[in-house]
Write a protein that holds these residues in place. Structure first.
Motif, PDB file in Angstrom:
ATOM      1  N   ARG A 225      -1.755  21.648 -23.427  1.00  0.00           N
ATOM      2  CA  ARG A 225      -1.217  22.110 -22.150  1.00  0.00           C
ATOM      3  C   ARG A 225      -2.174  21.718 -21.035  1.00  0.00           C
ATOM      4  O   ARG A 225      -3.342  21.472 -21.267  1.00  0.00           O
ATOM      5  CB  ARG A 225      -1.015  23.620 -22.192  1.00  0.00           C
ATOM      6  CG  ARG A 225      -0.040  24.055 -23.284  1.00  0.00           C
ATOM      7  CD  ARG A 225       0.059  25.552 -23.415  1.00  0.00           C
ATOM      8  NE  ARG A 225       0.944  25.913 -24.520  1.00  0.00           N
ATOM      9  CZ  ARG A 225       1.236  27.157 -24.871  1.00  0.00           C
ATOM     10  NH1 ARG A 225       0.691  28.170 -24.208  1.00  0.00           N
ATOM     11  NH2 ARG A 225       2.055  27.398 -25.872  1.00  0.00           N
ATOM     12  N   GLY A 226      -1.670  21.664 -19.822  1.00  0.00           N
ATOM     13  CA  GLY A 226      -2.510  21.325 -18.695  1.00  0.00           C
ATOM     14  C   GLY A 226      -2.407  19.886 -18.265  1.00  0.00           C
ATOM     15  O   GLY A 226      -3.095  19.468 -17.329  1.00  0.00           O
ATOM     16  N   ALA A 227      -1.523  19.102 -18.938  1.00  0.00           N
ATOM     17  CA  ALA A 227      -1.400  17.686 -18.591  1.00  0.00           C
ATOM     18  C   ALA A 227      -0.291  17.429 -17.579  1.00  0.00           C
ATOM     19  O   ALA A 227      -0.272  16.384 -16.934  1.00  0.00           O
ATOM     20  CB  ALA A 227      -1.128  16.863 -19.850  1.00  0.00           C
ATOM     21  N   ASN A 228       0.626  18.379 -17.436  1.00  0.00           N
ATOM     22  CA  ASN A 228       1.820  18.150 -16.623  1.00  0.00           C
ATOM     23  C   ASN A 228       1.754  18.852 -15.273  1.00  0.00           C
ATOM     24  O   ASN A 228       1.093  19.890 -15.124  1.00  0.00           O
ATOM     25  CB  ASN A 228       3.068  18.638 -17.361  1.00  0.00           C
ATOM     26  CG  ASN A 228       3.294  17.904 -18.665  1.00  0.00           C
ATOM     27  OD1 ASN A 228       2.874  16.761 -18.814  1.00  0.00           O
ATOM     28  ND2 ASN A 228       3.950  18.555 -19.609  1.00  0.00           N
TER      29      ASN A 228
ATOM     30  N   LEU B  66       4.477  21.475  -6.857  1.00  0.00           N
ATOM     31  CA  LEU B  66       4.886  22.877  -6.922  1.00  0.00           C
ATOM     32  C   LEU B  66       4.003  23.615  -7.929  1.00  0.00           C
ATOM     33  O   LEU B  66       3.977  23.267  -9.110  1.00  0.00           O
ATOM     34  CB  LEU B  66       6.358  22.981  -7.332  1.00  0.00           C
ATOM     35  CG  LEU B  66       6.938  24.385  -7.516  1.00  0.00           C
ATOM     36  CD1 LEU B  66       6.894  25.176  -6.206  1.00  0.00           C
ATOM     37  CD2 LEU B  66       8.371  24.313  -8.042  1.00  0.00           C
ATOM     38  N   GLY B  67       3.262  24.594  -7.453  1.00  0.00           N
ATOM     39  CA  GLY B  67       2.493  25.435  -8.362  1.00  0.00           C
ATOM     40  C   GLY B  67       1.121  24.922  -8.729  1.00  0.00           C
ATOM     41  O   GLY B  67       0.444  25.518  -9.572  1.00  0.00           O
ATOM     42  N   GLY B  68       0.693  23.828  -8.139  1.00  0.00           N
ATOM     43  CA  GLY B  68      -0.656  23.335  -8.408  1.00  0.00           C
ATOM     44  C   GLY B  68      -0.684  22.269  -9.490  1.00  0.00           C
ATOM     45  O   GLY B  68       0.087  22.299 -10.451  1.00  0.00           O
ATOM     46  N   ARG B  69      -1.593  21.344  -9.325  1.00  0.00           N
ATOM     47  CA  ARG B  69      -1.749  20.240 -10.269  1.00  0.00           C
ATOM     48  C   ARG B  69      -2.137  20.759 -11.649  1.00  0.00           C
ATOM     49  O   ARG B  69      -2.984  21.649 -11.796  1.00  0.00           O
ATOM     50  CB  ARG B  69      -2.817  19.285  -9.740  1.00  0.00           C
ATOM     51  CG  ARG B  69      -3.060  18.068 -10.602  1.00  0.00           C
ATOM     52  CD  ARG B  69      -3.973  17.091  -9.896  1.00  0.00           C
ATOM     53  NE  ARG B  69      -4.398  16.018 -10.796  1.00  0.00           N
ATOM     54  CZ  ARG B  69      -5.128  14.975 -10.428  1.00  0.00           C
ATOM     55  NH1 ARG B  69      -5.534  14.865  -9.163  1.00  0.00           N
ATOM     56  NH2 ARG B  69      -5.474  14.044 -11.306  1.00  0.00           N
TER      57      ARG B  69
ATOM     58  N   HIS C 114       3.286  22.938 -17.265  1.00  0.00           N
ATOM     59  CA  HIS C 114       3.693  23.635 -18.486  1.00  0.00           C
ATOM     60  C   HIS C 114       3.845  25.131 -18.232  1.00  0.00           C
ATOM     61  O   HIS C 114       4.842  25.738 -18.636  1.00  0.00           O
ATOM     62  CB  HIS C 114       2.673  23.398 -19.601  1.00  0.00           C
ATOM     63  CG  HIS C 114       3.098  23.943 -20.926  1.00  0.00           C
ATOM     64  ND1 HIS C 114       3.787  23.194 -21.856  1.00  0.00           N
ATOM     65  CD2 HIS C 114       2.951  25.179 -21.480  1.00  0.00           C
ATOM     66  CE1 HIS C 114       4.044  23.942 -22.917  1.00  0.00           C
ATOM     67  NE2 HIS C 114       3.536  25.147 -22.716  1.00  0.00           N
ATOM     68  N   ARG C 115       2.871  25.715 -17.555  1.00  0.00           N
ATOM     69  CA  ARG C 115       2.943  27.152 -17.244  1.00  0.00           C
ATOM     70  C   ARG C 115       4.161  27.466 -16.388  1.00  0.00           C
ATOM     71  O   ARG C 115       4.855  28.458 -16.612  1.00  0.00           O
ATOM     72  CB  ARG C 115       1.677  27.596 -16.503  1.00  0.00           C
ATOM     73  CG  ARG C 115       0.425  27.651 -17.363  1.00  0.00           C
ATOM     74  CD  ARG C 115      -0.765  28.111 -16.526  1.00  0.00           C
ATOM     75  NE  ARG C 115      -0.521  29.417 -15.939  1.00  0.00           N
ATOM     76  CZ  ARG C 115      -0.970  29.783 -14.738  1.00  0.00           C
ATOM     77  NH1 ARG C 115      -1.641  28.929 -13.986  1.00  0.00           N
ATOM     78  NH2 ARG C 115      -0.726  30.999 -14.293  1.00  0.00           N
ATOM     79  N   LEU C 116       4.409  26.621 -15.399  1.00  0.00           N
ATOM     80  CA  LEU C 116       5.554  26.837 -14.523  1.00  0.00           C
ATOM     81  C   LEU C 116       6.856  26.771 -15.315  1.00  0.00           C
ATOM     82  O   LEU C 116       7.758  27.599 -15.132  1.00  0.00           O
ATOM     83  CB  LEU C 116       5.550  25.786 -13.411  1.00  0.00           C
ATOM     84  CG  LEU C 116       6.685  25.815 -12.390  1.00  0.00           C
ATOM     85  CD1 LEU C 116       6.162  25.415 -11.003  1.00  0.00           C
ATOM     86  CD2 LEU C 116       7.815  24.866 -12.793  1.00  0.00           C
ATOM     87  N   GLY C 117       6.961  25.788 -16.210  1.00  0.00           N
ATOM     88  CA  GLY C 117       8.176  25.656 -17.006  1.00  0.00           C
ATOM     89  C   GLY C 117       8.408  26.858 -17.897  1.00  0.00           C
ATOM     90  O   GLY C 117       9.543  27.340 -18.028  1.00  0.00           O
ATOM     91  N   GLN C 118       7.356  27.362 -18.522  1.00  0.00           N
ATOM     92  CA  GLN C 118       7.508  28.523 -19.392  1.00  0.00           C
ATOM     93  C   GLN C 118       7.850  29.776 -18.590  1.00  0.00           C
ATOM     94  O   GLN C 118       8.628  30.617 -19.026  1.00  0.00           O
ATOM     95  CB  GLN C 118       6.225  28.729 -20.208  1.00  0.00           C
ATOM     96  CG  GLN C 118       5.954  27.606 -21.205  1.00  0.00           C
ATOM     97  CD  GLN C 118       7.135  27.321 -22.110  1.00  0.00           C
ATOM     98  OE1 GLN C 118       7.606  28.208 -22.821  1.00  0.00           O
ATOM     99  NE2 GLN C 118       7.604  26.090 -22.101  1.00  0.00           N
ATOM    100  N   TYR C 119       7.254  29.904 -17.398  1.00  0.00           N
ATOM    101  CA  TYR C 119       7.584  31.034 -16.530  1.00  0.00           C
ATOM    102  C   TYR C 119       9.064  31.002 -16.171  1.00  0.00           C
ATOM    103  O   TYR C 119       9.738  32.033 -16.155  1.00  0.00           O
ATOM    104  CB  TYR C 119       6.737  30.981 -15.257  1.00  0.00           C
ATOM    105  CG  TYR C 119       7.134  32.007 -14.218  1.00  0.00           C
ATOM    106  CD1 TYR C 119       6.575  33.286 -14.236  1.00  0.00           C
ATOM    107  CD2 TYR C 119       8.074  31.713 -13.236  1.00  0.00           C
ATOM    108  CE1 TYR C 119       6.942  34.236 -13.301  1.00  0.00           C
ATOM    109  CE2 TYR C 119       8.450  32.651 -12.292  1.00  0.00           C
ATOM    110  CZ  TYR C 119       7.888  33.911 -12.329  1.00  0.00           C
ATOM    111  OH  TYR C 119       8.274  34.858 -11.402  1.00  0.00           O
ATOM    112  N   ARG C 120       9.568  29.795 -15.892  1.00  0.00           N
ATOM    113  CA  ARG C 120      10.964  29.660 -15.497  1.00  0.00           C
ATOM    114  C   ARG C 120      11.903  29.959 -16.657  1.00  0.00           C
ATOM    115  O   ARG C 120      12.942  30.610 -16.499  1.00  0.00           O
ATOM    116  CB  ARG C 120      11.209  28.239 -14.977  1.00  0.00           C
ATOM    117  CG  ARG C 120      12.647  27.978 -14.541  1.00  0.00           C
ATOM    118  CD  ARG C 120      12.879  26.512 -14.252  1.00  0.00           C
ATOM    119  NE  ARG C 120      14.231  26.273 -13.788  1.00  0.00           N
ATOM    120  CZ  ARG C 120      15.287  26.153 -14.591  1.00  0.00           C
ATOM    121  NH1 ARG C 120      15.130  26.277 -15.901  1.00  0.00           N
ATOM    122  NH2 ARG C 120      16.499  25.933 -14.094  1.00  0.00           N
TER     123      ARG C 120
END
Length: 411
Positions: free
Chosen positions: A194-197, A240-243, A247-253
């Motif tokens: 995680r952290g690559a996208n 959106l949501g910081g570089r 992955h975190r944003l997608g899971q939150y959504r």
């Protein structure tokens, strides 16, 4: 620990109003939209559905999932469950109330992750019904259930990013004014980590974004596009949501969005059960009504029990979201169970209707096609089972008991 899903009087009144609006206003207006012989012109179709949206807004039934300060009804997830289930009694119901996927999930995402400027430019018109959106994550070359494998990549060029890649099954893309696009921006992060996208907001239409086709599915062409992205330029302020937080944003959504799907599927399962019982009470065969035959009674009983379980699971998961508790396991369980129950209940309803159920003279055939999609939308069955098993094993290792992985309930 009190678990009380009784609705407050004001929320019970909202449910009654939604049900009445769907039954008396929406359903009669859209009843012929799926009949090719009665289909209206495109202009008439748009006039009707946008007119219904205005009526929903006037009735105070607009944006049930959004805070009041953003023009919504300010409902929690438990209350939202009853609105979504009532709205989904007709295909266009959630869209009429402006709480349909993918816009619903994108609204939550922009509200939580967007800058003030992004909220004004994208969230505000989305809430007003002046824009539609899409969420571009899934790719044909890699498993859609594992976003750490995404190949679409963005390379920094001054204050812009140059994006190249391939997406598909991007719902709503042809109607969208913007996309939330997930791309790999951190090449040094190992694949599978995680952290690559990073998430980008992409204005549409735009050079470099090519909508190749709407993918034909079991129930026709339904707005899921294949997209080829070639040297698409996106400004740095469109992140959106910081570089690195894609992955975190997608899971939150996706967490609450999965549960919202379940809320709508419960409505379809209940409709199928109602139709099953009605058919059984009115069809006479071999000396008695179908409802008097034990084999049919078992189908009805199994469906009623499963629907009861579906409702409890959704309500409990919704209550955990509202309380700010960890809801991941409960939502995974609900998503898996409700999707599979929907398949079984609709299939039984088809069986009780016989050849009529297999025809398109009732909505059951299309409902069964949709139900099959539910088992891999927002995470395939097997992915949710894997995560549920991982969390169950982790709970036992941590506490010597699996209780925490089965709802944390007081029994």
């Amino acid at each position: 620990m009190a678990i009380d899903f009784t609705l407050a009087p004001e929320h019970e009144e909202i449910r009654r109003r939604v049900r009445t609006f769907i039954q008396e206003t929406v359903t009669p207006a859209v009843k012929d939209f799926d009949d090719e012989e009665k289909v209206t012109s495109r202009d008439e179709y748009l006039r009707v559905i946008f007119g219904l949206r205005e009526k929903a807004r006037a009735e105070g039934l607009w944006l049930p999932h959004m805070p009041k300060e953003w023009g919504g009804m300010g409902l929690g997830h438990v209350e939202l469950a009853m609105v979504q289930s009532e709205a989904a009694k007709t295909r266009l119901g959630p869209w009429i109330l402006n709480c349909a996927a993918p816009d619903e999930g994108n609204m939550h995402t922009l509200l939580h992750w967007g800058t003030a400027e992004q909220k004004e430019k994208y969230l505000r018109p989305l809430l007003d019904g002046r824009m539609m959106s899409c969420f571009a994550m899934t790719e044909p070359e890699v498993a859609g259930s594992d976003p750490t494998l995404i190949r679409t990549h963005a390379v920094r060029d001054g204050d812009e990013w140059v994006v190249n890649g391939h997406k598909w099954f991007i719902s709503n893309a042809r109607r969208a004014s913007f996309a939330i696009l997930i791309a790999r921006t951190e090449p040094d992060v190992p694949e599978g980590s995680r952290g690559a996208n990073t998430a980008f907001i992409v204005d549409l239409p735009q050079q470099g974004w090519r909508d190749v086709r709407e993918i034909e599915t079991m129930h026709g062409s339904t707005g899921h596009s294949e997209i080829v992205i070639t040297d698409l330029r996106v400004h740095d302020d469109q992140i959106l949501g910081g570089r690195g937080n894609g992955h975190r944003l997608g899971q939150y959504r996706l967490g609450p969005a999965r549960l919202a799907h379940c809320m709508r599927w419960i409505s379809q399962a209940e409709t199928a059960l109602d139709m099953m019982v009605d058919r059984a009470l009115n069809r006479y065969s071999h000396g008695s009504l179908l409802a008097e035959k034990q084999g049919i009674q078992w189908m009805i009983a199994d469906s009623a029990m499963e629907l009861y379980q579906c409702k409890l699971m959704v309500l409990h998961a919704a209550s955990k979201i509202d309380k700010g508790e960890d809801f991941r396991t409960e939502v995974s369980m609900a998503k898996h169970f409700v999707a599979n129950s929907l398949n079984r209940i609709v299939d039984r309803a088809v069986q009780v209707h016989g050849a009529l159920g297999y025809s398109t003279d009732t909505p059951l055939a299309k409902m069964l096609q949709h139900a099959r999609w539910a088992r891999f939308a927002d995470g395939a069955d097997e992915i949710h089972q894997m995560r549920i098993a991982e969390r169950t094993i982790a709970a036992y290792r941590s506490t010597g008991s699996t209780a925490a992985a089965t709802g944390g309930l007081p029994l």
